[in-house]
Design a protein around this motif. Structure first.
Motif, PDB file in Angstrom:
ATOM      1  N   LEU A  10       5.857 -11.910 -31.367  1.00 30.10           N
ATOM      2  CA  LEU A  10       5.363 -12.329 -32.597  1.00 30.10           C
ATOM      3  C   LEU A  10       6.654 -13.150 -33.315  1.00 30.10           C
ATOM      4  O   LEU A  10       6.268 -14.286 -33.895  1.00 30.10           O
ATOM      5  CB  LEU A  10       5.233 -11.406 -33.561  1.00 30.10           C
ATOM      6  N   GLN A  11       7.924 -12.699 -33.234  1.00 26.62           N
ATOM      7  CA  GLN A  11       8.872 -13.608 -33.694  1.00 26.62           C
ATOM      8  C   GLN A  11       8.858 -15.055 -33.219  1.00 26.62           C
ATOM      9  O   GLN A  11       9.182 -16.156 -34.118  1.00 26.62           O
ATOM     10  CB  GLN A  11      10.052 -12.762 -33.634  1.00 26.62           C
ATOM     11  N   ALA A  13       6.697 -16.734 -31.699  1.00 25.58           N
ATOM     12  CA  ALA A  13       5.496 -17.460 -32.236  1.00 25.58           C
ATOM     13  C   ALA A  13       5.578 -17.948 -33.548  1.00 25.58           C
ATOM     14  O   ALA A  13       5.038 -19.264 -33.920  1.00 25.58           O
ATOM     15  CB  ALA A  13       4.252 -16.536 -31.823  1.00 25.58           C
ATOM     16  N   PHE A  14       6.093 -17.220 -34.385  1.00 24.02           N
ATOM     17  CA  PHE A  14       6.265 -17.724 -35.830  1.00 24.02           C
ATOM     18  C   PHE A  14       7.353 -18.809 -35.907  1.00 24.02           C
ATOM     19  O   PHE A  14       7.200 -19.814 -36.474  1.00 24.02           O
ATOM     20  CB  PHE A  14       6.786 -16.534 -36.762  1.00 24.02           C
ATOM     21  N   THR A  15       8.415 -18.667 -35.256  1.00 27.65           N
ATOM     22  CA  THR A  15       9.496 -19.464 -35.252  1.00 27.65           C
ATOM     23  C   THR A  15       9.101 -20.743 -34.824  1.00 27.65           C
ATOM     24  O   THR A  15       9.310 -21.992 -34.930  1.00 27.65           O
ATOM     25  CB  THR A  15      10.955 -19.024 -34.930  1.00 27.65           C
ATOM     26  N   GLY A  17       6.178 -21.982 -34.108  1.00 29.01           N
ATOM     27  CA  GLY A  17       5.028 -22.422 -34.700  1.00 29.01           C
ATOM     28  C   GLY A  17       5.459 -23.355 -36.040  1.00 29.01           C
ATOM     29  O   GLY A  17       4.947 -24.196 -36.216  1.00 29.01           O
ATOM     30  N   TYR A  18       6.204 -22.647 -36.517  1.00 28.31           N
ATOM     31  CA  TYR A  18       6.796 -23.344 -37.956  1.00 28.31           C
ATOM     32  C   TYR A  18       7.864 -24.574 -37.515  1.00 28.31           C
ATOM     33  O   TYR A  18       7.646 -25.404 -38.214  1.00 28.31           O
ATOM     34  CB  TYR A  18       7.763 -22.424 -38.587  1.00 28.31           C
ATOM     35  N   THR A  69      15.362 -25.660 -38.138  1.00 23.99           N
ATOM     36  CA  THR A  69      14.416 -24.513 -37.641  1.00 23.99           C
ATOM     37  C   THR A  69      14.380 -24.402 -36.196  1.00 23.99           C
ATOM     38  O   THR A  69      13.806 -23.533 -35.589  1.00 23.99           O
ATOM     39  CB  THR A  69      13.010 -24.866 -38.190  1.00 23.99           C
ATOM     40  N   THR A 373      -0.417 -27.296 -33.570  1.00 22.02           N
ATOM     41  CA  THR A 373      -0.160 -25.999 -33.648  1.00 22.02           C
ATOM     42  C   THR A 373      -1.235 -25.049 -32.761  1.00 22.02           C
ATOM     43  O   THR A 373      -0.660 -24.200 -31.838  1.00 22.02           O
ATOM     44  CB  THR A 373       0.002 -25.399 -34.767  1.00 22.02           C
ATOM     45  N   LEU A 411      12.770 -11.253 -38.371  1.00 20.52           N
ATOM     46  CA  LEU A 411      11.339 -12.037 -38.464  1.00 20.52           C
ATOM     47  C   LEU A 411      11.129 -11.848 -40.139  1.00 20.52           C
ATOM     48  O   LEU A 411      10.880 -13.215 -40.626  1.00 20.52           O
ATOM     49  CB  LEU A 411      10.039 -10.803 -38.004  1.00 20.52           C
ATOM     50  N   ALA A 415      11.252 -15.657 -42.294  1.00 19.42           N
ATOM     51  CA  ALA A 415       9.970 -15.995 -43.049  1.00 19.42           C
ATOM     52  C   ALA A 415      10.536 -16.220 -44.484  1.00 19.42           C
ATOM     53  O   ALA A 415      10.048 -17.491 -44.934  1.00 19.42           O
ATOM     54  CB  ALA A 415       9.097 -14.830 -43.256  1.00 19.42           C
ATOM     55  N   TYR A 418      12.556 -19.750 -44.190  1.00 20.99           N
ATOM     56  CA  TYR A 418      11.673 -20.919 -43.931  1.00 20.99           C
ATOM     57  C   TYR A 418      10.886 -21.113 -45.010  1.00 20.99           C
ATOM     58  O   TYR A 418      10.482 -22.451 -45.183  1.00 20.99           O
ATOM     59  CB  TYR A 418      10.878 -20.398 -42.690  1.00 20.99           C
TER      60      TYR A 418
END
Length: 455
Positions: A10-11, A13-15, A17-18, A69, A373, A411, A415, A418
């Motif tokens: 999840l982490q 994917a978030f980083t 993706g952003y 990022t 994305t 995470l 968030a 970011y």
């Protein structure tokens, strides 16, 4: 919910993706910058040069945000995915190091020349710096995709006595057959993002009756580039991507298409709701036989469904994968339609007075970011349950000393940081867009006059 591997996924994917919101724009704008600068040298029209400098500033802000990022992603290989790094670091480190040592420094060095060296070095060197920015940016994308392609289709390695993978064929890694279709698909997607961003701003200027010459210039260049890139997305890059997925990762193809049962003359699904528990697709709208034809160029070809894949080798995010894929494909189809219609309006000289078409271009601006994305999520979720396809399961690649609580804490920190970075980026881009390219032209004229008076 205390699974560190799940939280690490999840982490990341978030980083990622952003982070990818920024490189897809810089890779697209890099080509458009080169086009604008080339048009200036060809036509000797100062508007193209002013436009290139204007977009160069937006490129620079986006480039910085992308660098910032991207740094946490590199650290996560050591913190969250230590066993993966230990197992395959000898191979992955090669392409990642080349991206940093060659492409990144090439891009950043010539970006400085492009932003500050035009008056010192002259127009030919300024054009060359734009060319090198494009080359560095796209080379950076190539090395990153080479790393990802190896994880999708590992080649050029041997298993050493210590249980780790070692590279034994460097050229096989760099010329992995997976790379070219993925690279072409990714780069054309990035050009779509840059083109829609440019046309969206051009449409805004035209509707607001501000910077009209530049608004129309942005529309012309962006629409033509966007139409060509959208067509490439459909064919050949989309077709090539689909063929290689069918050949090497049939489980991914089945999950993407919601194909739960192996079929001859398989239908392609336009809409429908997958039900993995019952192995059905609810309320489907299909086109008969098209999936078989697109995949194997034969209407009655057999396409493997998820029933032909062992349960422990199927993607564990079937529903998310199905919807991510269909969002990507659906939006890609709309992009081609929008740009084709805009091209028609441009050709018939309707565009600059056609408010509804201009509004469509403005409202469509954020959707390439979503489509790109969704495309990367499709690529990565479809590889599951493998972190290196066929070699290393994802569950065996995560770190053993990092807890779910540690990952959740970082995470939440990412968030928050970011969010602030995103707000700062939006403010800077909006301020530059409000100033507009005319301010760039006026400032350059003032600098020229001061330069002449001084010397």
């Amino acid at each position: 919910m205390n699974d560190p591997t799940l939280f690490s996924r999840l982490q990341f994917a978030f980083t990622v993706g952003y982070h990818y919101l920024f490189p897809q724009l810089t890779m697209g704008l890099a080509l458009l910058l080169l086009i604008l600068k080339s048009l200036y040298l060809w036509r000797k029209d100062e508007r193209y040069n002013t436009a290139a400098r204007f977009w160069g500033k937006i490129f620079a802000v986006t480039f910085v945000a992308g660098v910032v990022t991207g740094i946490p992603m590199e650290f996560q290989f050591g913190t969250n995915w230590a066993r993966f790094s230990t197992y395959a670091g000898d191979i992955i480190a090669q392409t990642l190091a080349m991206e940093g040592a060659f492409a990144f420094f090439l891009e950043s060095a010539f970006l400085g020349i492009f932003l500050f060296g035009e008056r010192v070095f002259g127009q030919k060197i300024h054009w060359f710096s734009a060319f090198m920015i494009w080359l560095g940016t796209w080379a950076s994308g190539a090395f990153i995709i080479a790393s990802n392609a190896w994880m999708q289709h590992p080649v050029g390695y041997v298993l050493a006595s210590n249980g780790r993978l070692h590279i034994n064929n460097y050229w096989a890694v760099l010329f992995n057959p997976w790379i070219f279709p993925q690279y072409l698909h990714t780069m054309s997607g990035a050009v779509i993002t840059g083109a829609f961003f440019m046309t969206g701003l051009g449409a805004y200027y035209t509707l607001a009756k501000q910077h009209l010459d530049y608004g129309r210039l942005f529309l012309r260049v962006g629409i033509i580039a966007g139409l060509i890139a959208s067509a490439i997305q459909l064919y050949p890059s989309g077709d090539m991507e689909g063929n290689q997925v069918a050949q090497y990762q049939p489980a991914k193809l089945a999950a993407m298409e919601g194909l739960f049962k192996t079929q001859k003359g398989a239908d392609i699904v336009i809409l429908g709701q997958p039900d993995p528990q019952n192995g059905t697709l609810d309320n489907p709208i299909v086109v008969p036989g098209v999936l078989s034809f697109l995949t194997y160029k034969h209407w009655s070809a057999e396409v493997k469904g998820l029933d032909a894949i062992p349960p422990n080798q199927r993607p564990d995010t079937t529903i998310a994968l199905y919807y991510a894929y269909h969002i990507m494909v659906g939006l890609g189809t709309f992009f081609l339609g929008i740009m084709a219609l805009a091209t028609l309006c441009l050709w018939r000289r309707w565009l600059f007075t056609n408010k509804w078409m201009l509004w469509i271009l403005i409202l469509a601006t954020p959707f390439p970011f979503i489509a790109n994305t969704a495309g990367w999520f499709t690529t990565e979720m479809g590889r599951q349950p493998w972190i290196i396809y066929g070699l290393l399961p994802t569950a065996q690649g995560s770190s053993t000393t990092v807890t779910a609580g540690n990952i959740l804490f970082t995470l939440l920190g990412f968030a928050g940081i970011y969010l602030l970075l995103g707000l700062l980026y939006v403010i800077l881009v909006v301020v530059e867009a409000v100033r507009g390219p005319r301010a760039e032209a006026v400032g350059d004229a003032a600098d020229s006059e001061a330069f002449s008076l001084k010397y």
